[in-house]
Motif scaffolding. Structure first.
Motif, PDB file in Angstrom:
ATOM      1  N   LYS A  13     -19.432 -15.796   6.114  1.00  0.00           N
ATOM      2  CA  LYS A  13     -18.797 -14.701   5.386  1.00  0.00           C
ATOM      3  C   LYS A  13     -19.790 -13.558   5.155  1.00  0.00           C
ATOM      4  O   LYS A  13     -19.447 -12.394   5.301  1.00  0.00           O
ATOM      5  CB  LYS A  13     -18.245 -15.209   4.049  1.00  0.00           C
ATOM      6  CG  LYS A  13     -17.462 -14.174   3.283  1.00  0.00           C
ATOM      7  CD  LYS A  13     -16.857 -14.749   2.017  1.00  0.00           C
ATOM      8  CE  LYS A  13     -16.122 -13.662   1.262  1.00  0.00           C
ATOM      9  NZ  LYS A  13     -15.573 -14.141  -0.006  1.00  0.00           N
ATOM     10  N   ALA A  14     -21.025 -13.908   4.820  1.00  0.00           N
ATOM     11  CA  ALA A  14     -22.047 -12.874   4.595  1.00  0.00           C
ATOM     12  C   ALA A  14     -22.330 -12.096   5.873  1.00  0.00           C
ATOM     13  O   ALA A  14     -22.572 -10.886   5.830  1.00  0.00           O
ATOM     14  CB  ALA A  14     -23.332 -13.504   4.060  1.00  0.00           C
ATOM     15  N   LEU A  15     -22.286 -12.767   7.021  1.00  0.00           N
ATOM     16  CA  LEU A  15     -22.576 -12.122   8.299  1.00  0.00           C
ATOM     17  C   LEU A  15     -21.357 -11.457   8.922  1.00  0.00           C
ATOM     18  O   LEU A  15     -21.457 -10.841   9.972  1.00  0.00           O
ATOM     19  CB  LEU A  15     -23.156 -13.136   9.283  1.00  0.00           C
ATOM     20  CG  LEU A  15     -24.500 -13.744   8.890  1.00  0.00           C
ATOM     21  CD1 LEU A  15     -24.916 -14.789   9.903  1.00  0.00           C
ATOM     22  CD2 LEU A  15     -25.558 -12.669   8.738  1.00  0.00           C
ATOM     23  N   ALA A  16     -20.217 -11.554   8.273  1.00  0.00           N
ATOM     24  CA  ALA A  16     -18.981 -10.980   8.806  1.00  0.00           C
ATOM     25  C   ALA A  16     -18.829  -9.510   8.442  1.00  0.00           C
ATOM     26  O   ALA A  16     -17.749  -8.949   8.562  1.00  0.00           O
ATOM     27  CB  ALA A  16     -17.776 -11.777   8.307  1.00  0.00           C
ATOM     28  N   SER A  17     -19.897  -8.885   8.030  1.00  0.00           N
ATOM     29  CA  SER A  17     -19.869  -7.473   7.631  1.00  0.00           C
ATOM     30  C   SER A  17     -20.877  -6.690   8.463  1.00  0.00           C
ATOM     31  O   SER A  17     -22.070  -7.003   8.452  1.00  0.00           O
ATOM     32  CB  SER A  17     -20.218  -7.362   6.140  1.00  0.00           C
ATOM     33  OG  SER A  17     -20.603  -6.052   5.808  1.00  0.00           O
ATOM     34  N   ALA A  18     -20.402  -5.670   9.153  1.00  0.00           N
ATOM     35  CA  ALA A  18     -21.304  -4.815   9.930  1.00  0.00           C
ATOM     36  C   ALA A  18     -22.330  -4.157   9.013  1.00  0.00           C
ATOM     37  O   ALA A  18     -23.499  -4.006   9.389  1.00  0.00           O
ATOM     38  CB  ALA A  18     -20.508  -3.760  10.687  1.00  0.00           C
ATOM     39  N   LEU A  19     -21.918  -3.786   7.812  1.00  0.00           N
ATOM     40  CA  LEU A  19     -22.848  -3.149   6.874  1.00  0.00           C
ATOM     41  C   LEU A  19     -23.967  -4.115   6.490  1.00  0.00           C
ATOM     42  O   LEU A  19     -25.141  -3.733   6.458  1.00  0.00           O
ATOM     43  CB  LEU A  19     -22.097  -2.669   5.627  1.00  0.00           C
ATOM     44  CG  LEU A  19     -22.949  -1.964   4.581  1.00  0.00           C
ATOM     45  CD1 LEU A  19     -23.582  -0.699   5.146  1.00  0.00           C
ATOM     46  CD2 LEU A  19     -22.104  -1.626   3.358  1.00  0.00           C
ATOM     47  N   ARG A  20     -23.630  -5.364   6.231  1.00  0.00           N
ATOM     48  CA  ARG A  20     -24.666  -6.346   5.874  1.00  0.00           C
ATOM     49  C   ARG A  20     -25.616  -6.584   7.040  1.00  0.00           C
ATOM     50  O   ARG A  20     -26.821  -6.740   6.844  1.00  0.00           O
ATOM     51  CB  ARG A  20     -24.028  -7.652   5.417  1.00  0.00           C
ATOM     52  CG  ARG A  20     -23.376  -7.521   4.068  1.00  0.00           C
ATOM     53  CD  ARG A  20     -22.922  -8.866   3.532  1.00  0.00           C
ATOM     54  NE  ARG A  20     -22.028  -8.643   2.410  1.00  0.00           N
ATOM     55  CZ  ARG A  20     -20.816  -9.159   2.297  1.00  0.00           C
ATOM     56  NH1 ARG A  20     -20.352  -9.979   3.224  1.00  0.00           N
ATOM     57  NH2 ARG A  20     -20.079  -8.881   1.254  1.00  0.00           N
ATOM     58  N   LEU A  21     -25.090  -6.603   8.244  1.00  0.00           N
ATOM     59  CA  LEU A  21     -25.963  -6.774   9.412  1.00  0.00           C
ATOM     60  C   LEU A  21     -26.903  -5.587   9.565  1.00  0.00           C
ATOM     61  O   LEU A  21     -28.069  -5.749   9.930  1.00  0.00           O
ATOM     62  CB  LEU A  21     -25.129  -6.980  10.673  1.00  0.00           C
ATOM     63  CG  LEU A  21     -24.358  -8.295  10.725  1.00  0.00           C
ATOM     64  CD1 LEU A  21     -23.476  -8.345  11.964  1.00  0.00           C
ATOM     65  CD2 LEU A  21     -25.294  -9.487  10.682  1.00  0.00           C
ATOM     66  N   GLN A  92     -15.900 -15.534  17.506  1.00  0.00           N
ATOM     67  CA  GLN A  92     -14.881 -14.501  17.431  1.00  0.00           C
ATOM     68  C   GLN A  92     -15.267 -13.369  16.480  1.00  0.00           C
ATOM     69  O   GLN A  92     -14.591 -12.352  16.421  1.00  0.00           O
ATOM     70  CB  GLN A  92     -13.519 -15.107  17.036  1.00  0.00           C
ATOM     71  CG  GLN A  92     -13.405 -15.559  15.601  1.00  0.00           C
ATOM     72  CD  GLN A  92     -13.957 -16.949  15.333  1.00  0.00           C
ATOM     73  OE1 GLN A  92     -14.623 -17.540  16.172  1.00  0.00           O
ATOM     74  NE2 GLN A  92     -13.688 -17.479  14.168  1.00  0.00           N
ATOM     75  N   ASP A  93     -16.331 -13.520  15.792  1.00  0.00           N
ATOM     76  CA  ASP A  93     -16.730 -12.517  14.816  1.00  0.00           C
ATOM     77  C   ASP A  93     -17.275 -11.278  15.522  1.00  0.00           C
ATOM     78  O   ASP A  93     -18.244 -11.352  16.264  1.00  0.00           O
ATOM     79  CB  ASP A  93     -17.783 -13.110  13.881  1.00  0.00           C
ATOM     80  CG  ASP A  93     -18.143 -12.170  12.738  1.00  0.00           C
ATOM     81  OD1 ASP A  93     -19.175 -12.409  12.136  1.00  0.00           O
ATOM     82  OD2 ASP A  93     -17.389 -11.229  12.481  1.00  0.00           O
ATOM     83  N   ARG A  94     -16.674 -10.133  15.272  1.00  0.00           N
ATOM     84  CA  ARG A  94     -17.070  -8.890  15.934  1.00  0.00           C
ATOM     85  C   ARG A  94     -18.004  -8.045  15.079  1.00  0.00           C
ATOM     86  O   ARG A  94     -18.346  -6.934  15.457  1.00  0.00           O
ATOM     87  CB  ARG A  94     -15.829  -8.083  16.284  1.00  0.00           C
ATOM     88  CG  ARG A  94     -14.961  -8.766  17.327  1.00  0.00           C
ATOM     89  CD  ARG A  94     -13.804  -7.888  17.716  1.00  0.00           C
ATOM     90  NE  ARG A  94     -14.233  -6.554  18.059  1.00  0.00           N
ATOM     91  CZ  ARG A  94     -14.232  -6.045  19.290  1.00  0.00           C
ATOM     92  NH1 ARG A  94     -13.823  -6.781  20.281  1.00  0.00           N
ATOM     93  NH2 ARG A  94     -14.625  -4.806  19.518  1.00  0.00           N
TER      94      ARG A  94
END
Length: 165
Positions: A13-21, A92-94
């Motif tokens: 869930k934490a890595l599912a955000s482009a901003l967090r990456l 599948q996480d983009r």
């Protein structure tokens, strides 16, 4: 080759955000305060703080020694733990692609190098290709940063070609 473990639900869930990456990339080699991160991203520090705290809570960022800012305010710099290198995120996480595209949009086209290729290799050769590529990436990822050198980014995706059945 580094063995990657599956991400926990909280990590995924934490890595599912482009901003967090993007925050992780900003803090990859140099500790940055929330205010510095927000300035680089062109975002409000309050909204960035939520994402920073999520990354700290899941072990992707680590708070460094507190320091005082220009006006004496308490500042906490954060540094990436490089934990993402050892985790397998859902295929599948983009979000990784989205973060890459956001960053690429900020770079003049003349400064971006790209290539695309198609392969048809028998399974043993494909496995050799994957292993050698991963080993090369790990070798360079483990080299120390040269603070005087320009920073570069690489995004690599290997996928079955739907255009060539």
């Amino acid at each position: 080759m580094t063995e990657r473990r599956p991400a926990t639900d909280a990590e995924a869930k934490a890595l599912a955000s482009a901003l967090r990456l993007r925050i992780l990339r900003i803090c990859a080699r140099e500790p940055r305060t929330n205010k510095e991160i927000a300035a680089i991203l062109g975002r409000d520090p309050a909204s960035v703080l939520h994402h920073t705290r999520t990354l700290v809570r899941t072990g992707f960022l680590e708070a460094q020694e507190e320091r005082r800012g220009a006006r004496g305010a308490r500042e906490i710099p954060y540094l990436s733990t490089r934990k993402t290198w050892h985790i397998e995120a859902p295929a599948q996480d983009r979000s990784m692609l989205d973060a890459f595209l956001e960053e690429l949009a900020l770079v003049p086209a003349a400064e971006a190098e790209g290539t695309r290729m198609g392969l048809r290799l028998p399974p043993p050769q494909m496995e050799e290709f994957r292993t050698r590529l991963q080993d090369l990436l790990e070798e360079f990822a483990n080299r120390p940063d040269d603070p005087a050198a320009p920073a570069w980014s690489l995004f690599l995706v290997l996928h079955p070609d739907p255009n060539r059945p």
